[in-house]
Scaffold this motif. Structure first.
Motif, PDB file in Angstrom:
ATOM      1  N   ILE A 214       1.013 -58.616 -13.524  1.00 16.54           N
ATOM      2  CA  ILE A 214       0.130 -59.645 -12.959  1.00 16.54           C
ATOM      3  C   ILE A 214       0.575 -59.989 -11.540  1.00 16.54           C
ATOM      4  O   ILE A 214      -0.247 -60.128 -10.621  1.00 16.54           O
ATOM      5  N   ALA A 215       1.880 -60.127 -11.351  1.00 10.98           N
ATOM      6  CA  ALA A 215       2.406 -60.450 -10.018  1.00 10.98           C
ATOM      7  C   ALA A 215       2.054 -59.375  -8.992  1.00 10.98           C
ATOM      8  O   ALA A 215       1.893 -59.673  -7.803  1.00 10.98           O
ATOM      9  N   ALA A 216       1.922 -58.125  -9.469  1.00 16.24           N
ATOM     10  CA  ALA A 216       1.581 -57.010  -8.569  1.00 16.24           C
ATOM     11  C   ALA A 216       0.072 -56.794  -8.456  1.00 16.24           C
ATOM     12  O   ALA A 216      -0.365 -55.844  -7.804  1.00 16.24           O
ATOM     13  N   GLY A 217      -0.714 -57.653  -9.087  1.00 18.90           N
ATOM     14  CA  GLY A 217      -2.168 -57.515  -8.991  1.00 18.90           C
ATOM     15  C   GLY A 217      -2.742 -56.436  -9.873  1.00 18.90           C
ATOM     16  O   GLY A 217      -3.865 -55.981  -9.647  1.00 18.90           O
ATOM     17  N   GLY A 218      -1.981 -56.003 -10.901  1.00 15.69           N
ATOM     18  CA  GLY A 218      -2.471 -54.971 -11.805  1.00 15.69           C
ATOM     19  C   GLY A 218      -2.194 -53.570 -11.298  1.00 15.69           C
ATOM     20  O   GLY A 218      -1.491 -53.375 -10.295  1.00 15.69           O
ATOM     21  N   SER A 219      -2.758 -52.594 -11.998  1.00 13.91           N
ATOM     22  CA  SER A 219      -2.558 -51.171 -11.675  1.00 13.91           C
ATOM     23  C   SER A 219      -3.877 -50.533 -11.262  1.00 13.91           C
ATOM     24  O   SER A 219      -4.859 -50.581 -12.013  1.00 13.91           O
ATOM     25  N   THR A 220      -3.900 -49.927 -10.093  1.00 12.48           N
ATOM     26  CA  THR A 220      -5.049 -49.136  -9.649  1.00 12.48           C
ATOM     27  C   THR A 220      -4.660 -47.669  -9.725  1.00 12.48           C
ATOM     28  O   THR A 220      -3.747 -47.234  -9.020  1.00 12.48           O
ATOM     29  N   LEU A 221      -5.321 -46.925 -10.590  1.00 14.10           N
ATOM     30  CA  LEU A 221      -4.969 -45.522 -10.808  1.00 14.10           C
ATOM     31  C   LEU A 221      -5.654 -44.625  -9.784  1.00 14.10           C
ATOM     32  O   LEU A 221      -6.334 -45.091  -8.867  1.00 14.10           O
ATOM     33  N   GLY A 222      -5.494 -43.330  -9.957  1.00 21.28           N
ATOM     34  CA  GLY A 222      -6.007 -42.372  -8.990  1.00 21.28           C
ATOM     35  C   GLY A 222      -7.502 -42.410  -8.802  1.00 21.28           C
ATOM     36  O   GLY A 222      -8.013 -42.045  -7.734  1.00 21.28           O
ATOM     37  N   ASP A 223      -8.235 -42.864  -9.840  1.00 21.83           N
ATOM     38  CA  ASP A 223      -9.687 -42.922  -9.709  1.00 21.83           C
ATOM     39  C   ASP A 223     -10.144 -44.105  -8.857  1.00 21.83           C
ATOM     40  O   ASP A 223     -11.313 -44.183  -8.454  1.00 21.83           O
ATOM     41  N   GLY A 224      -9.227 -45.025  -8.570  1.00 18.35           N
ATOM     42  CA  GLY A 224      -9.541 -46.151  -7.704  1.00 18.35           C
ATOM     43  C   GLY A 224     -10.561 -47.117  -8.269  1.00 18.35           C
ATOM     44  O   GLY A 224     -11.104 -47.948  -7.532  1.00 18.35           O
ATOM     45  N   GLN A 225     -10.812 -47.073  -9.565  1.00 18.80           N
ATOM     46  CA  GLN A 225     -11.900 -47.886 -10.109  1.00 18.80           C
ATOM     47  C   GLN A 225     -11.542 -49.359 -10.226  1.00 18.80           C
ATOM     48  O   GLN A 225     -12.404 -50.222 -10.090  1.00 18.80           O
ATOM     49  N   TYR A 226     -10.267 -49.676 -10.512  1.00 22.05           N
ATOM     50  CA  TYR A 226      -9.920 -51.088 -10.604  1.00 22.05           C
ATOM     51  C   TYR A 226      -9.570 -51.643  -9.229  1.00 22.05           C
ATOM     52  O   TYR A 226      -8.720 -51.097  -8.512  1.00 22.05           O
ATOM     53  N   VAL A 227     -10.240 -52.744  -8.866  1.00 21.04           N
ATOM     54  CA  VAL A 227      -9.904 -53.517  -7.673  1.00 21.04           C
ATOM     55  C   VAL A 227     -10.067 -54.989  -8.024  1.00 21.04           C
ATOM     56  O   VAL A 227     -10.715 -55.343  -9.015  1.00 21.04           O
TER      57      VAL A 227
END
Length: 276
Positions: A214-227
């Motif tokens: 949470i402190a890092a703002g979550g994980s954005t993987l190679g597909d870039g779908q999470y922002v």
């Protein structure tokens, strides 16, 4: 699929932007996100109401309205929620837009159309959204004693147990892998086979990994779908020790090679040296 840390990051981002704002219009541009009820139901349940709060249960985002109703948003595989000025052009796959009284718009974007947006009466939760009503406790609500009870009264592979939303809400494939690595437990271990020390490490790992993510703002993987709601990527993917690293050297012990196995029809990653 966005998991607890990603949805919590979105909730926090919306809290400062949307709470206290009135929804003056709701536009539904695709029928799939409102398939559980209807476009009319969402529009009728949201327009004219003021957003009084933002909640999260597991992987579900909940917008609380002053009318007494709520709006559930589940991102599923590819959903995003973006807050933008009304003058900005909406991206492709914007399927629902909430227009606020300050000129902002909240966009629900979902290329794969698996996500949902549902206006509902909380008193009818069990009939409208039974899977939300049936969620287990939040990870940070589980005491060590309760976790031990959960583990010892079941004989399931520990990774499958962590993914069961009726047992613990909000954990998914990414954080299940990272938590088990932190706890030094193999994902295929039976839950009732853990020692008291391993149970304690697992309890600590759940809290630590989720808090750090949470402190890092979550994980954005190679597909870039999470922002996040501003369109910014998370950074916890840079701290992943095992997830998505099959065939690579273990970053923790420097001796093992990360293996990939399938558990509960999902890929699981672990170090055979660190995790027992």
């Amino acid at each position: 699929m966005p998991e607890l840390p990603e949805v919590e990051t979105i909730r926090r981002g919306l809290e400062g932007r949307a709470v206290g704002r009135q929804i003056v219009d709701t536009e539904v541009c695709h029928p799939r996100p409102v398939r559980r009820t209807s476009a009319h139901h969402l529009i009728e349940g949201s327009v004219g109401a003021t957003i009084s709060g933002l909640k999260r249960r597991g992987k579900y985002l909940i917008i609380v309205l002053d009318s007494g109703h709520e709006i559930m948003i589940h991102l599923r595989m590819s959903g995003q929620i973006i807050a933008a000025a009304r003058r900005e052009s909406r991206p492709r796959h914007t399927h629902v837009a909430f227009i606020l009284d300050d000129g902002q718009e909240l966009w629900f974007i979902d290329p794969r159309t698996f996500g949902e947006v549902v206006a509902f009466d909380p008193l009818q939760l069990e009939t409208t959204i039974p899977e939300l009503a049936g969620l287990g406790p939040e990870p940070d609500q589980i005491s060590l004693a309760e976790l031990r009870r959960i583990l010892r009264t079941r004989r399931r592979q520990i990774k499958a147990l962590l993914l069961d939303q009726t047992v613990i809400a909000g954990l998914g494939n990414i954080y299940g892998d990272e938590i088990l690595h932190w706890a030094r437990v193999r994902p295929d271990r039976r839950s009732n086979s853990l020692s008291p020390l391993s149970e304690r490490r697992l309890h600590t790992a759940i809290g630590a990994v989720i808090a750090n993510a949470i402190a890092a703002g979550g994980s954005t993987l190679g597909d870039g779908q999470y922002v996040d709601v501003s369109g910014a990527s998370g950074s916890f993917q840079h701290a992943h020790r095992v997830y998505g690293r099959a065939g690579q050297r273990c970053l923790t012990c420097g001796r093992g090679w990360i293996r990939r196995v399938v558990i509960a029809q999902r890929s699981s990653h672990f170090c055979p040296v660190c995790q027992r």
